[in-house]
Write an enzyme that holds these catalytic residues in place. Structure first.
Site, PDB file in Angstrom:
ATOM      1  N   CYS A  65      53.732  24.532 -24.614  1.00 23.21           N
ATOM      2  CA  CYS A  65      52.313  24.863 -24.603  1.00 23.21           C
ATOM      3  C   CYS A  65      51.592  23.905 -25.547  1.00 23.21           C
ATOM      4  CB  CYS A  65      52.115  26.315 -25.044  1.00 23.21           C
ATOM      5  SG  CYS A  65      50.378  26.790 -25.205  1.00 23.21           S
ATOM      6  N   CYS A  68      50.075  26.148 -28.661  1.00 18.77           N
ATOM      7  CA  CYS A  68      50.886  26.802 -29.697  1.00 18.77           C
ATOM      8  C   CYS A  68      52.326  26.296 -29.786  1.00 18.77           C
ATOM      9  CB  CYS A  68      50.891  28.320 -29.496  1.00 18.77           C
ATOM     10  SG  CYS A  68      51.875  28.895 -28.097  1.00 18.77           S
ATOM     11  N   CYS A 114      50.294  31.368 -21.262  1.00 19.53           N
ATOM     12  CA  CYS A 114      51.240  31.381 -22.373  1.00 19.53           C
ATOM     13  C   CYS A 114      51.226  32.789 -22.974  1.00 19.53           C
ATOM     14  CB  CYS A 114      50.836  30.357 -23.432  1.00 19.53           C
ATOM     15  SG  CYS A 114      51.877  30.418 -24.906  1.00 19.53           S
ATOM     16  N   CYS A 117      49.937  32.592 -26.996  1.00 18.17           N
ATOM     17  CA  CYS A 117      48.550  32.326 -27.412  1.00 18.17           C
ATOM     18  C   CYS A 117      47.522  32.677 -26.342  1.00 18.17           C
ATOM     19  CB  CYS A 117      48.386  30.872 -27.840  1.00 18.17           C
ATOM     20  SG  CYS A 117      48.506  29.677 -26.500  1.00 18.17           S
ATOM     21  N   CYS A 137      52.529  25.353 -10.645  1.00 17.48           N
ATOM     22  CA  CYS A 137      51.637  24.201 -10.607  1.00 17.48           C
ATOM     23  C   CYS A 137      50.823  24.207 -11.901  1.00 17.48           C
ATOM     24  CB  CYS A 137      50.753  24.335  -9.371  1.00 17.48           C
ATOM     25  SG  CYS A 137      49.733  22.910  -9.025  1.00 17.48           S
TER      26      CYS A 137
END
Length: 149
Positions: A65, A68, A114, A117, A137
Site C-alpha cells: 500500500c 501505509c 487497504c 488505512c 485490477c
C-alpha cells in the site's frame, strides 16, 4: 484510547502479525502522498489506463500500500490483463485486503481497499485467469513496489 488492531500477513517474516490501523486526517495524507496518490486512494479516483508505473513491471517483489506500507500483492500473482492497470489473481493473503460494494458510474463493482488505512486500491472482477478466476485490477498510484532478489 487504544487504537484498533487487525491481523495481517507479513511477507518478510511469512507470519501473521497484529498491526495497528493507520488513521490520518486528509491534510496529513496530502502531506505524504502525491496529488495523484491522494486522489486515487482517498477520493476514489482512477489513473488513466496504461499510464501507471507498474503496468509493465515484470520484476520479482511485493506490492505494498502506497499510503501505509501493508503487503498487498506478490509479483508471482501478477498477470497481463490487457486492461492498462496492474492485475493480480489474488492478494498476498485474504486478510490483507478489504472490500466494499461500488455502485458508481452506473456499474455494480467490488472495490478493493487497504484494511489498515482504508485507502482505495482498485476493483476486483470475476474475469481473471486460473487458478482463482479473479482479476484484482489495481491503480499503480495506490501501490509501492519493493523488489526482491
Amino acid at each position: 484510547m487504544a487504537q484498533d488492531t487487525i491481523d495481517v500477513y507479513d511477507a518478510s517474516s511469512k507470519t501473521y502479525v497484529k498491526s495497528q490501523k493507520v488513521v490520518k486526517t486528509p491534510q496529513e495524507w496530502q502531506k505524504i502522498l502525491t496529488p495523484q496518490q491522494y486522489d486515487v486512494m482517498f477520493q476514489q479516483g482512477t489513473e488513466r489506463a496504461f499510464t501507471g508505473e507498474y503496468v509493465d513491471n515484470h520484476r520479482k517483489g511485493i506490492y505494498k500500500c502506497a499510503a501505509c506500507g501493508l503487503d498487498l500483492f506478490s509479483s508471482e500473482d501478477k498477470f497481463e490483463s490487457g486492461t492498462g492497470w496492474p492485475s493480480f489473481t489474488r492478494p498476498i493473503d485474504p486478510k490483507n485486503v478489504a472490500y466494499l460494494k461500488d455502485n458508481s458510474l452506473f456499474m455494480a463493482r467490488i472495490e478493493v481497499h487497504c484494511p489498515r488505512c482504508g485507502a482505495h486500491l482498485g476493483h476486483v472482477f470475476d474475469d481473471g485467469p486460473p487458478p482463482t478466476g479473479k482479476r484484482f485490477c489495481m491503480n499503480s498510484a495506490a501501490l509501492k513496489f519493493v523488489e526482491q532478489k
